[in-house]
Design a protein around this motif. Structure first.
Motif, PDB file in Angstrom:
ATOM      1  N   THR A   1       0.845  -1.194   0.000  1.00 43.91           N
ATOM      2  CA  THR A   1       0.000   0.000   0.000  1.00 43.91           C
ATOM      3  C   THR A   1       0.879   1.242   0.000  1.00 43.91           C
ATOM      4  O   THR A   1       1.766   1.379   0.837  1.00 43.91           O
ATOM      5  CB  THR A   1      -0.924   0.001   1.232  1.00 43.91           C
ATOM      6  OG1 THR A   1      -1.676  -1.202   1.236  1.00 43.91           O
ATOM      7  CG2 THR A   1      -1.871   1.180   1.188  1.00 43.91           C
TER       8      THR A   1
ATOM      9  N   ASN B   1      -1.529  10.153   3.672  1.00 43.52           N
ATOM     10  CA  ASN B   1      -2.666   9.334   3.245  1.00 43.52           C
ATOM     11  C   ASN B   1      -2.265   8.315   2.195  1.00 43.52           C
ATOM     12  O   ASN B   1      -1.256   8.456   1.520  1.00 43.52           O
ATOM     13  CB  ASN B   1      -3.777  10.216   2.662  1.00 43.52           C
ATOM     14  CG  ASN B   1      -4.421  11.077   3.711  1.00 43.52           C
ATOM     15  OD1 ASN B   1      -4.642  10.637   4.826  1.00 43.52           O
ATOM     16  ND2 ASN B   1      -4.709  12.312   3.361  1.00 43.52           N
ATOM     17  N   CYS B   2      -3.133   7.318   2.041  1.00 49.07           N
ATOM     18  CA  CYS B   2      -2.966   6.349   0.961  1.00 49.07           C
ATOM     19  C   CYS B   2      -4.038   6.596  -0.097  1.00 49.07           C
ATOM     20  O   CYS B   2      -5.011   7.307   0.133  1.00 49.07           O
ATOM     21  CB  CYS B   2      -3.056   4.925   1.486  1.00 49.07           C
ATOM     22  SG  CYS B   2      -4.587   4.514   2.310  1.00 49.07           S
ATOM     23  N   ASN B   3      -3.838   5.999  -1.251  1.00 50.60           N
ATOM     24  CA  ASN B   3      -4.754   6.187  -2.370  1.00 50.60           C
ATOM     25  C   ASN B   3      -5.857   5.142  -2.283  1.00 50.60           C
ATOM     26  O   ASN B   3      -5.616   3.966  -2.541  1.00 50.60           O
ATOM     27  CB  ASN B   3      -3.983   6.070  -3.692  1.00 50.60           C
ATOM     28  CG  ASN B   3      -4.831   6.374  -4.890  1.00 50.60           C
ATOM     29  OD1 ASN B   3      -6.022   6.621  -4.766  1.00 50.60           O
ATOM     30  ND2 ASN B   3      -4.231   6.355  -6.049  1.00 50.60           N
ATOM     31  N   THR B   4      -7.068   5.549  -1.929  1.00 48.88           N
ATOM     32  CA  THR B   4      -8.171   4.599  -1.774  1.00 48.88           C
ATOM     33  C   THR B   4      -8.652   4.022  -3.095  1.00 48.88           C
ATOM     34  O   THR B   4      -9.298   2.992  -3.114  1.00 48.88           O
ATOM     35  CB  THR B   4      -9.369   5.266  -1.065  1.00 48.88           C
ATOM     36  OG1 THR B   4      -9.745   6.427  -1.799  1.00 48.88           O
ATOM     37  CG2 THR B   4      -9.018   5.640   0.352  1.00 48.88           C
ATOM     38  N   SER B   5      -8.335   4.673  -4.207  1.00 50.26           N
ATOM     39  CA  SER B   5      -8.774   4.150  -5.503  1.00 50.26           C
ATOM     40  C   SER B   5      -7.806   3.112  -6.064  1.00 50.26           C
ATOM     41  O   SER B   5      -8.110   2.465  -7.054  1.00 50.26           O
ATOM     42  CB  SER B   5      -8.931   5.292  -6.506  1.00 50.26           C
ATOM     43  OG  SER B   5      -7.681   5.900  -6.750  1.00 50.26           O
TER      44      SER B   5
ATOM     45  N   CYS C   1      -5.543  -0.191   1.531  1.00 49.69           N
ATOM     46  CA  CYS C   1      -5.665   1.207   1.964  1.00 49.69           C
ATOM     47  C   CYS C   1      -6.901   1.407   2.841  1.00 49.69           C
ATOM     48  O   CYS C   1      -6.808   1.986   3.913  1.00 49.69           O
ATOM     49  CB  CYS C   1      -5.719   2.117   0.755  1.00 49.69           C
ATOM     50  SG  CYS C   1      -5.854   3.858   1.203  1.00 49.69           S
ATOM     51  N   LYS C   2      -8.029   0.944   2.404  1.00 53.31           N
ATOM     52  CA  LYS C   2      -9.261   1.149   3.177  1.00 53.31           C
ATOM     53  C   LYS C   2      -9.185   0.441   4.525  1.00 53.31           C
ATOM     54  O   LYS C   2      -9.643   0.971   5.530  1.00 53.31           O
ATOM     55  CB  LYS C   2     -10.468   0.668   2.378  1.00 53.31           C
ATOM     56  CG  LYS C   2     -10.784   1.543   1.198  1.00 53.31           C
ATOM     57  CD  LYS C   2     -11.983   1.046   0.438  1.00 53.31           C
ATOM     58  CE  LYS C   2     -12.232   1.917  -0.783  1.00 53.31           C
ATOM     59  NZ  LYS C   2     -13.306   1.416  -1.609  1.00 53.31           N
TER      60      LYS C   2
ATOM     61  N   ALA D   1      -6.592   2.541   6.729  1.00 53.08           N
ATOM     62  CA  ALA D   1      -6.954   3.926   7.052  1.00 53.08           C
ATOM     63  C   ALA D   1      -8.222   4.025   7.878  1.00 53.08           C
ATOM     64  O   ALA D   1      -8.518   5.061   8.429  1.00 53.08           O
ATOM     65  CB  ALA D   1      -7.088   4.746   5.788  1.00 53.08           C
ATOM     66  N   ASN D   2      -9.017   2.980   7.970  1.00 57.86           N
ATOM     67  CA  ASN D   2     -10.270   3.039   8.734  1.00 57.86           C
ATOM     68  C   ASN D   2     -10.099   2.488  10.123  1.00 57.86           C
ATOM     69  O   ASN D   2      -9.340   1.709  10.436  1.00 57.86           O
ATOM     70  CB  ASN D   2     -11.377   2.269   8.022  1.00 57.86           C
ATOM     71  CG  ASN D   2     -11.751   2.969   6.725  1.00 57.86           C
ATOM     72  OD1 ASN D   2     -11.619   4.166   6.602  1.00 57.86           O
ATOM     73  ND2 ASN D   2     -12.212   2.206   5.772  1.00 57.86           N
TER      74      ASN D   2
END
Length: 145
Positions: free
Chosen positions: A118, A130-134, A140-141, A144-145
């Motif tokens: 990631t 941040n990371c790229n959620t797309s 990433c999701k 980051a959550n």
């Protein structure tokens, strides 16, 4: 007449069958335990890094400096600061194994979970990490959550 207190062959086979059934149920539940622990470590690391960025920024505002660090790491250690300002008191060692961080350049870092990597980007203009959620194929999701 002599009484025997040993198990019979049928009793032993029955115990082996029961243990095999229990093992076949339990082992798949623990198959991804390493990835789950790496994910938990990544979440904790990410929270620590973000808190350190905010803390360092607060210290600088008190001193009258209103800029974020230009880079988060200097030298071979990760997240130790830019050489003049300190980020983490105990920086991390870079590594490419699962559950470890490594640096691409001054503003991009990667965290590896199993075979997935990631990408995280640090923006020195606003202090966001941040990371790229797309980006498909990453965690990433989940991180980051």
């Amino acid at each position: 007449m002599k009484l025997s207190s040993a198990f019979t062959l049928i009793e032993l086979i029955f115990v082996i069958i029961v243990l095999s059934i229990l093992a076949s149920i339990a082992l798949p539940k623990f198959a991804n335990i390493k990835e789950m622990t790496d994910l938990a470590k990544g979440r904790a690391d990410l929270a620590t890094i973000r808190a350190a960025i905010a803390n360092e920024r607060s210290q600088q505002v008190i001193k009258g400096t209103y800029t974020y660090m230009l880079k988060l790491s200097s030298g071979t250690m990760l997240f130790n600061g830019d050489g003049t300002r300190t980020l983490l008191k105990y920086p991390m060692r870079a590594g490419t194994s699962s559950g470890e961080w490594y640096r691409d350049n001054d503003t991009t870092y990667r965290f590896k979970i199993g075979a997935k990597t990631t990408l995280f980007t640090y923006n020195p203009a606003n202090g966001m990490f941040n990371c790229n959620t797309s980006d498909s194929g990453t965690d990433c999701k989940a991180l980051a959550n």
